[in-house]
Design a protein around this motif. Sequence first.
Motif, PDB file in Angstrom:
ATOM      1  N   SER A   1       4.715   1.210  -1.469  1.00  0.00           N
ATOM      2  CA  SER A   1       3.764   1.238  -0.355  1.00  0.00           C
ATOM      3  C   SER A   1       4.487   1.221   0.983  1.00  0.00           C
ATOM      4  O   SER A   1       4.110   1.923   1.929  1.00  0.00           O
ATOM      5  CB  SER A   1       2.814   0.038  -0.445  1.00  0.00           C
ATOM      6  OG  SER A   1       2.035   0.084  -1.614  1.00  0.00           O
TER       7      SER A   1
ATOM      8  N   ASN B   1      -4.097  -3.539  -6.156  1.00  0.00           N
ATOM      9  CA  ASN B   1      -4.004  -4.688  -5.266  1.00  0.00           C
ATOM     10  C   ASN B   1      -5.284  -5.524  -5.335  1.00  0.00           C
ATOM     11  O   ASN B   1      -6.335  -5.055  -5.800  1.00  0.00           O
ATOM     12  CB  ASN B   1      -3.783  -4.220  -3.822  1.00  0.00           C
ATOM     13  CG  ASN B   1      -3.264  -5.318  -2.923  1.00  0.00           C
ATOM     14  OD1 ASN B   1      -2.266  -5.959  -3.239  1.00  0.00           O
ATOM     15  ND2 ASN B   1      -3.920  -5.537  -1.799  1.00  0.00           N
TER      16      ASN B   1
ATOM     17  N   GLY C   1       1.179   3.932  -4.431  1.00  0.00           N
ATOM     18  CA  GLY C   1       2.330   3.361  -5.127  1.00  0.00           C
ATOM     19  C   GLY C   1       1.964   2.281  -6.117  1.00  0.00           C
ATOM     20  O   GLY C   1       0.846   1.761  -6.134  1.00  0.00           O
ATOM     21  N   ASP C   2       2.968   1.932  -6.926  1.00  0.00           N
ATOM     22  CA  ASP C   2       2.753   0.931  -7.974  1.00  0.00           C
ATOM     23  C   ASP C   2       3.198  -0.465  -7.565  1.00  0.00           C
ATOM     24  O   ASP C   2       2.912  -1.433  -8.275  1.00  0.00           O
ATOM     25  CB  ASP C   2       3.500   1.331  -9.250  1.00  0.00           C
ATOM     26  CG  ASP C   2       2.940   2.612  -9.859  1.00  0.00           C
ATOM     27  OD1 ASP C   2       1.712   2.815  -9.761  1.00  0.00           O
ATOM     28  OD2 ASP C   2       3.725   3.396 -10.425  1.00  0.00           O
ATOM     29  N   ASP C   3       3.946  -0.583  -6.455  1.00  0.00           N
ATOM     30  CA  ASP C   3       4.356  -1.901  -5.992  1.00  0.00           C
ATOM     31  C   ASP C   3       4.532  -1.875  -4.488  1.00  0.00           C
ATOM     32  O   ASP C   3       4.368  -0.833  -3.833  1.00  0.00           O
ATOM     33  CB  ASP C   3       5.634  -2.376  -6.693  1.00  0.00           C
ATOM     34  CG  ASP C   3       6.856  -1.492  -6.415  1.00  0.00           C
ATOM     35  OD1 ASP C   3       6.769  -0.577  -5.560  1.00  0.00           O
ATOM     36  OD2 ASP C   3       7.899  -1.713  -7.058  1.00  0.00           O
TER      37      ASP C   3
ATOM     38  N   PRO D   1      -0.438  -1.311  -2.592  1.00  0.00           N
ATOM     39  CA  PRO D   1      -0.227  -0.636  -3.878  1.00  0.00           C
ATOM     40  C   PRO D   1      -1.518  -0.542  -4.678  1.00  0.00           C
ATOM     41  O   PRO D   1      -2.452  -1.323  -4.471  1.00  0.00           O
ATOM     42  CB  PRO D   1       0.796  -1.534  -4.582  1.00  0.00           C
ATOM     43  CG  PRO D   1       0.642  -2.868  -3.948  1.00  0.00           C
ATOM     44  CD  PRO D   1       0.226  -2.630  -2.530  1.00  0.00           C
TER      45      PRO D   1
ATOM     46  N   GLU E   1      -4.363   3.153  -0.354  1.00  0.00           N
ATOM     47  CA  GLU E   1      -3.722   2.694  -1.584  1.00  0.00           C
ATOM     48  C   GLU E   1      -2.692   3.728  -2.016  1.00  0.00           C
ATOM     49  O   GLU E   1      -3.015   4.905  -2.195  1.00  0.00           O
ATOM     50  CB  GLU E   1      -4.760   2.484  -2.683  1.00  0.00           C
ATOM     51  CG  GLU E   1      -5.758   1.382  -2.373  1.00  0.00           C
ATOM     52  CD  GLU E   1      -6.745   1.161  -3.512  1.00  0.00           C
ATOM     53  OE1 GLU E   1      -6.321   0.662  -4.571  1.00  0.00           O
ATOM     54  OE2 GLU E   1      -7.937   1.507  -3.332  1.00  0.00           O
TER      55      GLU E   1
END
Length: 325
Positions: free
Chosen positions: A131, A106, A125-127, A103, A123
């Motif tokens: 991912s 990270n 997504g937010d979490d 994410p 990389e």
Amino acid sequence: MTLLPTRAELDAAATIVYGAMPATPQFSWPLLNEALGTDAWVKHENHTPTGAFKVRGGLVYLAGLLKREPGVSGIISATRGNHGQSLAFAARRHGVKVTIVVPHGNSVEKNAAMRGLGADLIEFGDDFQASREYALSLARKQGLHMVPSYHQDLVAGVASYWMELFHAQPALDTVFVPIGMGSGFAAAIAAREALGLRTRVIGVVSSHAPAYLESFRSGELREAPATTELADGMACRTPDRESLEVVRRYADDVIEVSDEEVARAIRLYYRATHNLAEGAGAAALAAALRLKHDARVAGCRVGLPLTGANVDAEKIMRVLSEVLP
């Protein structure tokens, strides 16, 4: 029904693990025992080739995959860091291409470590869950093998460290196990069951990522926001169904610890042992400190896996600069 690895499968997995790394030590540290008020044994998984316990699972998973699919074109997975390092470490030994999705935001140093081991890092997504979903889509589009976060081979590999600890200290009354996506917890259970021990196994989650705790208590899979800023290895929003079944069936309890408690445990590890621990790596100690006056800790022999040391320098300096209570 989810089956745990058998003793024969655990022994076979250990042979693979020891072809790439030695067993890690376990020590009982006087200042740590003083802080807990009892005898504790720390299993130093911060001393593996990647600085975390996950490498054991990656080695066994890749060995099994190449037997099942000898022509695999490449592997892909999602991670917050240690799972990705384990796969990259194992894939490099076999000459297999590996893609890892993490994410945004990270750990900078975990990202660098994965790239250093040869992973193609993306990389997205937010979490972790975002991912993971993106990694699944790439696997379908590019014909890559998607490595799950939970699998029997991962459990069997990780269980080698629990077998080491239980062989060295078979009289442990209670062990605490951080829960990310569940392979570490299932590995502890598999080793305990294989050896016929009566040791309590207590799962530990972040209070800022309580999905497994809420699922354990409710009896059904529950999602929950993952907002921990320190224990990224436990930042799970959606539990894995198979590992959740193991937690629900075998856990003596599941408890939560806050980022503040984790930070306190990191500082204590450094003061008492001069070992650095990442957030999830210190979660077991944080849980034992929370329960130090509880009958499951007080007067008991306690096992504490220091599951990893991969924390960014800037973050660890901030944590260590705080005054230890």
